[in-house]
Design a protein around this motif. Structure first.
Motif, PDB file in Angstrom:
ATOM      1  N   GLU A   1      -1.314   2.398  -1.830  1.00  0.00           N
ATOM      2  CA  GLU A   1      -2.667   2.358  -2.389  1.00  0.00           C
ATOM      3  C   GLU A   1      -3.372   1.052  -2.026  1.00  0.00           C
ATOM      4  O   GLU A   1      -4.567   1.036  -1.709  1.00  0.00           O
ATOM      5  N   ARG A   2      -2.632  -0.036  -2.041  1.00  0.00           N
ATOM      6  CA  ARG A   2      -3.206  -1.335  -1.646  1.00  0.00           C
ATOM      7  C   ARG A   2      -3.603  -1.328  -0.166  1.00  0.00           C
ATOM      8  O   ARG A   2      -4.649  -1.869   0.204  1.00  0.00           O
ATOM      9  N   LEU A   3      -2.784  -0.709   0.673  1.00  0.00           N
ATOM     10  CA  LEU A   3      -3.153  -0.591   2.082  1.00  0.00           C
ATOM     11  C   LEU A   3      -4.415   0.250   2.239  1.00  0.00           C
ATOM     12  O   LEU A   3      -5.333  -0.108   2.997  1.00  0.00           O
ATOM     13  N   ARG A   4      -4.479   1.357   1.531  1.00  0.00           N
ATOM     14  CA  ARG A   4      -5.630   2.252   1.634  1.00  0.00           C
ATOM     15  C   ARG A   4      -6.917   1.560   1.206  1.00  0.00           C
ATOM     16  O   ARG A   4      -7.993   1.782   1.789  1.00  0.00           O
ATOM     17  N   ASN A   5      -6.810   0.687   0.200  1.00  0.00           N
ATOM     18  CA  ASN A   5      -7.991  -0.005  -0.318  1.00  0.00           C
ATOM     19  C   ASN A   5      -8.273  -1.323   0.387  1.00  0.00           C
ATOM     20  O   ASN A   5      -9.186  -2.063  -0.014  1.00  0.00           O
ATOM     21  N   GLY A   6      -7.503  -1.640   1.417  1.00  0.00           N
ATOM     22  CA  GLY A   6      -7.741  -2.867   2.178  1.00  0.00           C
ATOM     23  C   GLY A   6      -7.355  -4.134   1.458  1.00  0.00           C
ATOM     24  O   GLY A   6      -7.832  -5.223   1.804  1.00  0.00           O
ATOM     25  N   LEU A   7      -6.466  -4.038   0.450  1.00  0.00           N
ATOM     26  CA  LEU A   7      -6.064  -5.215  -0.320  1.00  0.00           C
ATOM     27  C   LEU A   7      -4.903  -5.957   0.311  1.00  0.00           C
ATOM     28  O   LEU A   7      -4.561  -7.061  -0.126  1.00  0.00           O
ATOM     29  N   THR A   8      -4.284  -5.367   1.301  1.00  0.00           N
ATOM     30  CA  THR A   8      -3.218  -6.022   2.045  1.00  0.00           C
ATOM     31  C   THR A   8      -3.168  -5.398   3.428  1.00  0.00           C
ATOM     32  O   THR A   8      -3.840  -4.393   3.702  1.00  0.00           O
ATOM     33  N   THR A   9      -2.385  -5.996   4.305  1.00  0.00           N
ATOM     34  CA  THR A   9      -2.178  -5.465   5.654  1.00  0.00           C
ATOM     35  C   THR A   9      -0.689  -5.414   5.946  1.00  0.00           C
ATOM     36  O   THR A   9       0.106  -6.119   5.302  1.00  0.00           O
ATOM     37  N   PRO A  10      -0.270  -4.590   6.906  1.00  0.00           N
ATOM     38  CA  PRO A  10       1.145  -4.593   7.296  1.00  0.00           C
ATOM     39  C   PRO A  10       1.632  -5.972   7.726  1.00  0.00           C
ATOM     40  O   PRO A  10       2.774  -6.346   7.424  1.00  0.00           O
ATOM     41  N   ASP A  11       0.792  -6.731   8.414  1.00  0.00           N
ATOM     42  CA  ASP A  11       1.182  -8.094   8.799  1.00  0.00           C
ATOM     43  C   ASP A  11       1.567  -8.915   7.575  1.00  0.00           C
ATOM     44  O   ASP A  11       2.572  -9.637   7.576  1.00  0.00           O
ATOM     45  N   GLN A  12       0.752  -8.824   6.535  1.00  0.00           N
ATOM     46  CA  GLN A  12       1.029  -9.589   5.324  1.00  0.00           C
ATOM     47  C   GLN A  12       2.278  -9.085   4.608  1.00  0.00           C
ATOM     48  O   GLN A  12       3.076  -9.879   4.100  1.00  0.00           O
ATOM     49  N   LEU A  13       2.451  -7.778   4.597  1.00  0.00           N
ATOM     50  CA  LEU A  13       3.645  -7.209   3.961  1.00  0.00           C
ATOM     51  C   LEU A  13       4.912  -7.681   4.657  1.00  0.00           C
ATOM     52  O   LEU A  13       5.898  -8.059   3.995  1.00  0.00           O
ATOM     53  N   ILE A  14       4.908  -7.665   5.976  1.00  0.00           N
ATOM     54  CA  ILE A  14       6.103  -8.063   6.723  1.00  0.00           C
ATOM     55  C   ILE A  14       6.342  -9.563   6.587  1.00  0.00           C
ATOM     56  O   ILE A  14       7.496 -10.001   6.433  1.00  0.00           O
TER      57      ILE A  14
ATOM     58  N   GLN B   1      11.934  -9.543  14.950  1.00  0.00           N
ATOM     59  CA  GLN B   1      10.950  -9.339  16.004  1.00  0.00           C
ATOM     60  C   GLN B   1      10.421  -7.912  16.002  1.00  0.00           C
ATOM     61  O   GLN B   1       9.219  -7.683  16.186  1.00  0.00           O
ATOM     62  N   ARG B   2      11.298  -6.952  15.796  1.00  0.00           N
ATOM     63  CA  ARG B   2      10.822  -5.566  15.718  1.00  0.00           C
ATOM     64  C   ARG B   2       9.841  -5.418  14.550  1.00  0.00           C
ATOM     65  O   ARG B   2       8.802  -4.756  14.685  1.00  0.00           O
ATOM     66  N   ALA B   3      10.172  -6.007  13.408  1.00  0.00           N
ATOM     67  CA  ALA B   3       9.301  -5.889  12.236  1.00  0.00           C
ATOM     68  C   ALA B   3       7.934  -6.512  12.503  1.00  0.00           C
ATOM     69  O   ALA B   3       6.890  -5.931  12.150  1.00  0.00           O
ATOM     70  N   ILE B   4       7.910  -7.679  13.137  1.00  0.00           N
ATOM     71  CA  ILE B   4       6.636  -8.347  13.425  1.00  0.00           C
ATOM     72  C   ILE B   4       5.813  -7.519  14.408  1.00  0.00           C
ATOM     73  O   ILE B   4       4.599  -7.326  14.211  1.00  0.00           O
ATOM     74  N   ASN B   5       6.476  -7.029  15.451  1.00  0.00           N
ATOM     75  CA  ASN B   5       5.758  -6.219  16.446  1.00  0.00           C
ATOM     76  C   ASN B   5       5.229  -4.923  15.838  1.00  0.00           C
ATOM     77  O   ASN B   5       4.077  -4.525  16.085  1.00  0.00           O
ATOM     78  N   ASP B   6       6.068  -4.264  15.037  1.00  0.00           N
ATOM     79  CA  ASP B   6       5.642  -3.015  14.403  1.00  0.00           C
ATOM     80  C   ASP B   6       4.487  -3.258  13.430  1.00  0.00           C
ATOM     81  O   ASP B   6       3.566  -2.434  13.320  1.00  0.00           O
ATOM     82  N   ALA B   7       4.552  -4.376  12.705  1.00  0.00           N
ATOM     83  CA  ALA B   7       3.486  -4.687  11.748  1.00  0.00           C
ATOM     84  C   ALA B   7       2.164  -4.958  12.458  1.00  0.00           C
ATOM     85  O   ALA B   7       1.092  -4.528  11.993  1.00  0.00           O
ATOM     86  N   LYS B   8       2.233  -5.647  13.580  1.00  0.00           N
ATOM     87  CA  LYS B   8       1.015  -5.922  14.344  1.00  0.00           C
ATOM     88  C   LYS B   8       0.373  -4.613  14.809  1.00  0.00           C
ATOM     89  O   LYS B   8      -0.855  -4.423  14.690  1.00  0.00           O
ATOM     90  N   ALA B   9       1.206  -3.711  15.321  1.00  0.00           N
ATOM     91  CA  ALA B   9       0.676  -2.426  15.777  1.00  0.00           C
ATOM     92  C   ALA B   9       0.111  -1.627  14.609  1.00  0.00           C
ATOM     93  O   ALA B   9      -0.951  -0.990  14.716  1.00  0.00           O
ATOM     94  N   SER B  10       0.794  -1.657  13.467  1.00  0.00           N
ATOM     95  CA  SER B  10       0.339  -0.921  12.296  1.00  0.00           C
ATOM     96  C   SER B  10      -0.968  -1.479  11.754  1.00  0.00           C
ATOM     97  O   SER B  10      -1.883  -0.721  11.389  1.00  0.00           O
ATOM     98  N   THR B  11      -1.085  -2.796  11.722  1.00  0.00           N
ATOM     99  CA  THR B  11      -2.327  -3.416  11.252  1.00  0.00           C
ATOM    100  C   THR B  11      -3.504  -2.984  12.124  1.00  0.00           C
ATOM    101  O   THR B  11      -4.595  -2.669  11.621  1.00  0.00           O
ATOM    102  N   GLY B  12      -3.254  -2.925  13.415  1.00  0.00           N
ATOM    103  CA  GLY B  12      -4.303  -2.450  14.318  1.00  0.00           C
ATOM    104  C   GLY B  12      -4.703  -1.015  14.034  1.00  0.00           C
ATOM    105  O   GLY B  12      -5.900  -0.671  14.060  1.00  0.00           O
ATOM    106  N   ARG B  13      -3.741  -0.186  13.730  1.00  0.00           N
ATOM    107  CA  ARG B  13      -4.063   1.219  13.413  1.00  0.00           C
ATOM    108  C   ARG B  13      -4.905   1.322  12.146  1.00  0.00           C
ATOM    109  O   ARG B  13      -5.854   2.120  12.081  1.00  0.00           O
ATOM    110  N   TRP B  14      -4.562   0.542  11.146  1.00  0.00           N
ATOM    111  CA  TRP B  14      -5.344   0.585   9.901  1.00  0.00           C
ATOM    112  C   TRP B  14      -6.788   0.127  10.143  1.00  0.00           C
ATOM    113  O   TRP B  14      -7.735   0.712   9.604  1.00  0.00           O
ATOM    114  N   TYR B  15      -6.971  -0.915  10.950  1.00  0.00           N
ATOM    115  CA  TYR B  15      -8.325  -1.396  11.248  1.00  0.00           C
ATOM    116  C   TYR B  15      -9.141  -0.333  11.975  1.00  0.00           C
ATOM    117  O   TYR B  15     -10.359  -0.222  11.789  1.00  0.00           O
TER     118      TYR B  15
END
Length: 451
Positions: free
Chosen positions: A9-22, A42-56
């Motif tokens: 729900e926080r991701l959906r509302n823009g209150l956090t990002t995957p980068d911040q979660l990781i 490294q996998r977690a950081i790379n995956d989070a970066k890609a996920s953050t981009g998808r949310w944006y």
């Protein structure tokens, strides 16, 4: 603690990002001793970066895209070594692909943070590991307590809030026990609920998977995701339509600690007051299953010996945890005819409990006692063996009969240690069980709000 659904729900509302979660999860993982055998930074950081981009871009793969979770180091994650908690696998090849359930979660954008600690080869209900250390909860109590096993690290990763959910395996109680000891919800599925490709086996007839979380609702969501579904089809049922059978033979066991018994009965009284049908009576099939295990031995041990004998008796054997090695050796000489009788009796008992419950949900304590002190178990092998067997004694019933089970916190004892109630259905009725447990959770939450 923030749940997985709250994080979504926080991701959906823009209150956090995957980068911040990781970033937060990695910091917490590094500060928690013995919880992870390896952190997939490294996998977690790379995956989070890609996920953050998808949310944006508004192109997220699912509501859970970017949420980190922990993985018991019995499941393959590409690019990491699956140790099974044993230094005998220190030179095992790196996994070249994800286990089936990890691949399903990755397709929805979820991020494996790391491989969690466990009892060596997943062969104990207490969770001690002399090779990688033993993770412990951050609950302030009089002395250090065992985390429960074998999925110790997965449970503690959730209990400490490093992640909101984790994956474990359960062959005799390895999800349900650590969930019980740490005040978590733990769901052991029927053995055919998930694909087991990429999971290091222990006893192939009994091996199963499932999630840890703080809520039933999170377990339901992760269960769906582990099977590739973005949205769970399981929804709460009307509590008034549910029938529960509290096994009087188990609840009257003199070895049951008073807080475990009282908290279970109080929980069931709340459900009864809310309209559920609660019956307390002996369950014959449960009693006969306990007798079978006590008289003829544990099918899981026979299969584990068959699989692990080359390690135990090979050059790496002396490097194993002496307690695990001794328990495996203890079944070395079992007659194949005994195994055949166990399998035949198992089929009969599975049919018998189906008829005896007749659609009702079986209710028992998850474990007879709260988490025991750790230090005496480290040095006294005879005590360890006795406590381990007692710890596993109730969850083994559902494992042998392939009953899906959900361990739900039932309260605390006088020093603040968690107790737990186990709700189980017969083989393959996982959706029925999860729907009922959602209703149970809603009822208990409403009762808490009123007090």
């Amino acid at each position: 603690m923030i749940t997985m659904l709250q994080t979504a729900e926080r991701l959906r509302n823009g209150l956090t990002t995957p980068d911040q979660l990781i970033e937060s999860a990695l910091a917490a993982a590094k500060g928690s001793e013995h919880v992870f055998i390896s952190v997939l930074e490294q996998r977690a950081i790379n995956d989070a970066k890609a996920s953050t981009g998808r949310w944006y871009r508004g192109a997220q793969l699912s509501p859970f895209d970017g949420i980190p979770y922990a993985v018991k180091d019995l499941l393959d994650v590409a690019g990491s070594r699956t140790t099974a908690g044993s230094i005998t696998r220190a030179d095992a090849p790196m996994a070249v692909e994800d286990a089936a359930v990890i691949a399903a979660l990755s397709a929805l954008g979820m991020i494996p943070l790391g491989k969690t600690n466990l009892t060596e080869f997943a062969y104990s209900g207490l969770g001690l590991n002399p090779h990688f250390g033993t993770p412990t909860s951050d609950v302030a109590v009089d002395e250090s307590r065992v985390p429960g096993g074998s999925s110790s690290g997965s449970a503690i990763a959730v209990q400490r809030g490093i992640v909101s959910s984790a994956i474990g395996t359960d062959t005799a109680g390895s999800i349900r026990i650590p969930a019980a000891f740490n005040g978590l919800v733990g769901y052991k599925a029927s053995t055919d609920r998930y694909g087991l490709a990429g999971v290091h086996p222990l006893a192939v007839t009994l091996d199963s998977l499932g999630p840890f979380a703080h809520t039933v609702a999170d377990c339901v969501a992760l269960d769906a995701a582990m099977r590739g579904f973005k949205v769970a089809a399981v929804t709460p049922v009307n509590l008034a339509g549910l029938r529960f059978v509290v096994d009087d033979g188990v609840i009257s066991d003199p070895e049951l600690q008073p807080a475990v018994q009282q908290n279970l009965l109080s929980m069931m009284a709340l459900l009864s007051a809310a309209g559920a049908q609660v019956e307390r009576r002996p369950v014959v099939a449960v009693a006969r299953t306990r007798e079978l295990i006590a008289r003829t031995g544990w099918l899981g041990a026979i299969e584990a010996w068959r699989f692990l004998a080359p390690v135990v008796e090979g050059p790496q054997g002396p490097r194993m945890d002496r307690r695990v090695q001794a328990r495996l050796r203890s079944v070395k000489g079992i007659d194949p005819a005994v195994e055949a009788r166990i399998r035949s009796r198992r089929r009969e008992l599975m049919a018998a409990i189906e008829l005896e419950l007749n659609g009702a949900i079986l209710v028992m304590p998850t474990v007879k006692h709260v988490a025991p002190p750790m230090e005496p178990l480290r040095s006294d092998d005879a005590l360890f063996a006795a406590v381990n067997l007692e710890t596993l004694s109730l969850t083994m019933i559902g494992s042998l009969l392939d009953m899906p089970g959900v361990a739900i916190p039932s309260g605390k004892d006088s020093v603040g240690l968690s107790t737990s109630t186990l709700f189980s259905t017969t083989q393959g009725r996982d959706d029925q069980l999860l729907s009922a447990c959602l209703a149970i959770e809603a009822t208990l939450r409403a009762a808490d709000l009123r007090t």
